[in-house]
Design a protein around this motif. Structure first.
Motif, PDB file in Angstrom:
ATOM      1  N   PHE A 137       0.870  -1.181   0.159  1.00 26.53           N
ATOM      2  CA  PHE A 137       0.080  -0.127  -0.190  1.00 26.53           C
ATOM      3  C   PHE A 137       0.925   1.119  -0.144  1.00 26.53           C
ATOM      4  CE2 PHE A 137      -2.661  -3.348   1.819  1.00 26.53           C
ATOM      5  CZ  PHE A 137      -3.799  -2.795   1.270  1.00 26.53           C
ATOM      6  N   ILE A 138       0.502   2.215  -0.870  1.00 26.64           N
ATOM      7  CA  ILE A 138       1.159   3.423  -0.632  1.00 26.64           C
ATOM      8  C   ILE A 138       0.178   4.613  -0.424  1.00 26.64           C
ATOM      9  CG2 ILE A 138       2.773   3.007  -2.585  1.00 26.64           C
ATOM     10  CD1 ILE A 138       1.016   4.635  -4.574  1.00 26.64           C
ATOM     11  N   PHE A 139       0.635   5.732   0.360  1.00 21.46           N
ATOM     12  CA  PHE A 139       0.101   6.944   0.879  1.00 21.46           C
ATOM     13  C   PHE A 139       0.215   8.006  -0.111  1.00 21.46           C
ATOM     14  CE2 PHE A 139      -1.608  10.020   3.724  1.00 21.46           C
ATOM     15  CZ  PHE A 139      -2.745   9.593   4.184  1.00 21.46           C
ATOM     16  N   PRO A 140      -0.404   8.225  -1.132  1.00 20.94           N
ATOM     17  CA  PRO A 140      -0.045   9.284  -2.170  1.00 20.94           C
ATOM     18  C   PRO A 140      -0.473  10.682  -1.710  1.00 20.94           C
ATOM     19  CG  PRO A 140      -2.202   8.233  -2.940  1.00 20.94           C
ATOM     20  CD  PRO A 140      -1.763   7.310  -1.561  1.00 20.94           C
ATOM     21  N   GLY A 141      -0.899  10.854  -0.478  1.00 18.84           N
ATOM     22  CA  GLY A 141      -1.269  12.373  -0.195  1.00 18.84           C
ATOM     23  C   GLY A 141      -0.098  12.856   1.072  1.00 18.84           C
ATOM     24  N   ASN A 142      -0.810  13.618   1.767  1.00 15.93           N
ATOM     25  CA  ASN A 142      -0.017  14.253   2.890  1.00 15.93           C
ATOM     26  C   ASN A 142       0.319  13.261   3.969  1.00 15.93           C
ATOM     27  OD1 ASN A 142       0.847  15.532   5.008  1.00 15.93           O
ATOM     28  ND2 ASN A 142      -1.007  16.918   5.457  1.00 15.93           N
ATOM     29  N   PRO A 143       1.912  12.978   3.809  1.00 13.11           N
ATOM     30  CA  PRO A 143       2.420  11.916   4.617  1.00 13.11           C
ATOM     31  C   PRO A 143       1.846  12.033   6.267  1.00 13.11           C
ATOM     32  CG  PRO A 143       4.152  12.965   3.504  1.00 13.11           C
ATOM     33  CD  PRO A 143       2.801  13.852   3.166  1.00 13.11           C
ATOM     34  N   GLU A 144       1.693  13.354   6.615  1.00  7.95           N
ATOM     35  CA  GLU A 144       1.390  13.642   8.271  1.00  7.95           C
ATOM     36  C   GLU A 144       0.035  12.897   8.469  1.00  7.95           C
ATOM     37  OE1 GLU A 144       1.845  17.639   8.978  1.00  7.95           O
ATOM     38  OE2 GLU A 144       3.927  17.781   8.342  1.00  7.95           O
ATOM     39  N   LEU A 145      -0.685  12.545   7.372  1.00  8.79           N
ATOM     40  CA  LEU A 145      -1.864  11.957   7.648  1.00  8.79           C
ATOM     41  C   LEU A 145      -1.842  10.541   7.868  1.00  8.79           C
ATOM     42  CD1 LEU A 145      -4.468  14.659   5.939  1.00  8.79           C
ATOM     43  CD2 LEU A 145      -3.904  14.412   8.398  1.00  8.79           C
ATOM     44  N   LYS A 146      -0.720   9.726   7.717  1.00 10.98           N
ATOM     45  CA  LYS A 146      -0.754   8.359   7.281  1.00 10.98           C
ATOM     46  C   LYS A 146      -1.355   7.562   8.497  1.00 10.98           C
ATOM     47  CE  LYS A 146       4.178   7.503   7.965  1.00 10.98           C
ATOM     48  NZ  LYS A 146       4.208   7.042   9.504  1.00 10.98           N
ATOM     49  N   ASP A 147      -1.296   8.029   9.553  1.00 13.41           N
ATOM     50  CA  ASP A 147      -1.683   7.202  10.732  1.00 13.41           C
ATOM     51  C   ASP A 147      -3.194   7.437  11.281  1.00 13.41           C
ATOM     52  OD1 ASP A 147       0.914   6.104  11.070  1.00 13.41           O
ATOM     53  OD2 ASP A 147       1.612   7.753  12.240  1.00 13.41           O
ATOM     54  N   GLU A 148      -3.550   8.766  10.608  1.00  8.89           N
ATOM     55  CA  GLU A 148      -4.920   9.110  10.942  1.00  8.89           C
ATOM     56  C   GLU A 148      -5.866   8.363  10.092  1.00  8.89           C
ATOM     57  OE1 GLU A 148      -6.495  13.297  10.595  1.00  8.89           O
ATOM     58  OE2 GLU A 148      -4.483  13.344  11.475  1.00  8.89           O
ATOM     59  N   HIS A 149      -5.518   7.941   9.059  1.00  6.10           N
ATOM     60  CA  HIS A 149      -6.489   7.227   7.935  1.00  6.10           C
ATOM     61  C   HIS A 149      -5.892   5.792   7.832  1.00  6.10           C
ATOM     62  CE1 HIS A 149      -7.844  11.233   6.171  1.00  6.10           C
ATOM     63  NE2 HIS A 149      -8.534  10.813   7.141  1.00  6.10           N
ATOM     64  N   ALA A 150      -5.995   5.078   8.986  1.00  6.38           N
ATOM     65  CA  ALA A 150      -5.266   3.606   8.996  1.00  6.38           C
ATOM     66  C   ALA A 150      -6.314   2.885   8.035  1.00  6.38           C
ATOM     67  CB  ALA A 150      -5.253   3.111  10.284  1.00  6.38           C
ATOM     68  N   LEU A 151      -5.441   1.580   7.590  1.00  4.20           N
ATOM     69  CA  LEU A 151      -6.227   0.508   6.691  1.00  4.20           C
ATOM     70  C   LEU A 151      -7.180  -0.155   7.802  1.00  4.20           C
ATOM     71  CD1 LEU A 151      -3.234  -1.022   4.828  1.00  4.20           C
ATOM     72  CD2 LEU A 151      -5.228  -0.222   4.017  1.00  4.20           C
ATOM     73  N   PRO A 152      -7.967  -1.000   7.345  1.00  3.01           N
ATOM     74  CA  PRO A 152      -8.863  -1.808   8.050  1.00  3.01           C
ATOM     75  C   PRO A 152      -8.243  -2.776   8.572  1.00  3.01           C
ATOM     76  CG  PRO A 152      -9.568  -1.859   5.958  1.00  3.01           C
ATOM     77  CD  PRO A 152      -8.458  -0.944   5.921  1.00  3.01           C
TER      78      PRO A 152
END
Ligand code: FES
Ligand SMILES: [Fe+2]
Length: 361
Positions: A137-152
């Motif tokens: 999985f990649i997080f193409p947006g703002n990396p600071e939000l990567k933990d906020e929008h976690a995978l199920p």
């Protein structure tokens, strides 16, 4: 007398879209979420591949240490795609003049003479990566939000869980919303009238809360003699199914025993790769005539057969339909769509709201 048809006008892009439907079919998915790029097994140590998320290209590579990294797919020198280059150790070297970039996007080495210059400080963008459920999985947006929008969380997918697992993926020529609509709009039982994965669906519940739409149908799941032979009807209630659009993912659950998640990689308005994880509780899967609970090894052996017999043919029918719907939309995007089921409407609102959130941000 009409002797020829006038070529249709192309469907409008998001800014020109007038109706909700036109907006939905032009909308991307919000980049501040994790998106599936590749199956883990598709990227061996020392390999680099190009992956496209909503018209943006990424170079995804696995270093000799086994760790996957993702960079924007352009060399900082002359903008060649870095996916044309080579993985060296844990870094990526451009195919042309041999500039090398580390996993953080920093240029660390230039193969040719510096002509008296200091090593230039050049950097390209790097993106968070994680590997779960056999998917990169990649997080193409703002990396600071990567933990906020976690995978199920899908504990059932663990090797030790005992659950039967079927991974499947498809590259479809259709907009992501057409695919996600398809998975939850059970009015299309007619398409599958020979395979009967769900029949006689009546909507029992539909609700939107935050960034999720949940619904439930009364329906007969796996409504053929053959499917009933392989699903333990005593332990599993196959007369209802819960589904949802947990933005930007889609899921279903039949009595918490038969479940799936669908992760989409939206590539552009007409191309989507969909990664499906189907999984089956160990007390649901049975073999006709075998009275005891199946050992894990047998469940594992049955899954590829179930994939070949049920999952792939079913999704092939969906492919035909969603690609034909895309073609129809491209020609007739200005025609009204008189939907009777309120589910696609609820999905449409969520897709548009999230895309507008992104555009506003
Ligand atoms: S274009 Fe990449 S090193 Fe020159
Ligand atoms: Fe379907």
């Amino acid at each position: 007398m009409l002797l020829y048809q006038i070529a249709p006008k192309p469907a409008p892009d998001y800014t020109a879209a007038k109706t909700q439907r036109q907006k939905q079919r032009a909308a991307g998915l919000h980049p501040d979420y994790w998106y599936p790029a590749l199956w883990s097994h598709e990227l061996l140590a020392g390999q680099v591949k190009e992956v496209v998320f909503w018209k943006r290209s990424f170079a995804i590579f696995r270093g000799e240490d086994g760790v996957v990294r993702a960079l924007e797919n352009r060399c900082a020198h002359r903008q060649l795609k870095l996916s044309l280059g080579n993985v060296e150790g844990c870094e990526l070297t451009c195919a042309y003049h041999g500039w090398t970039f580390d996993g953080g996007g920093q240029c660390t080495h230039i193969e040719h003479s510096l002509f008296g210059h200091k090593m230039p400080n050049v950097k390209i963008q790097a993106f968070p990566v994680q590997e779960r459920y056999g998917i990169i999985f990649i997080f193409p947006g703002n990396p600071e939000l990567k933990d906020e929008h976690a995978l199920p969380e899908i504990p059932e997918w663990d090797r030790q869980s005992g659950w039967g697992k079927i991974p499947a993926d498809f590259l479809w020529n259709a907009h992501h919303s057409i695919i996600i609509d398809n998975t939850c709009d059970f009015t299309h039982a007619y398409l599958h009238r020979d395979r009967r994965p769900f029949t006689y669906a009546e909507l029992k519940h539909l609700g939107t809360e935050g960034d999720a739409v949940d619904l439930e149908y009364d329906t007969r799941v796996g409504d053929t003699r053959l499917q009933r032979l392989f699903v333990n009807q005593k332990s599993t209630n196959t007369n209802a199914m819960k589904l949802g659009y947990r933005y930007p993912y889609q899921w279903s659950s039949t009595d918490d025993k038969i479940k799936h998640w669908c992760f989409v990689l939206p590539m552009d308005e007409r191309t989507t790769r969909a990664f499906f994880l189907f999984y089956f509780s160990p007390d649901t899967v049975r073999i006709p005539g075998v009275p005891f609970r199946l050992p894990q090894a047998i469940v594992n052996a049955v899954m590829p057969i179930a994939k070949r017999l049920f999952v792939t043919p079913l999704l092939d029918q969906d492919r035909m339909a969603v690609e034909a719907e895309q073609e129809g939309y491209d020609k007739h995007w200005d025609k009204p769509v008189p939907d009777l089921n309120p589910v696609p409407q609820a999905f449409m609102q969520l897709t548009i709201r999230k895309w507008e959130e992104y555009l506003a941000g």
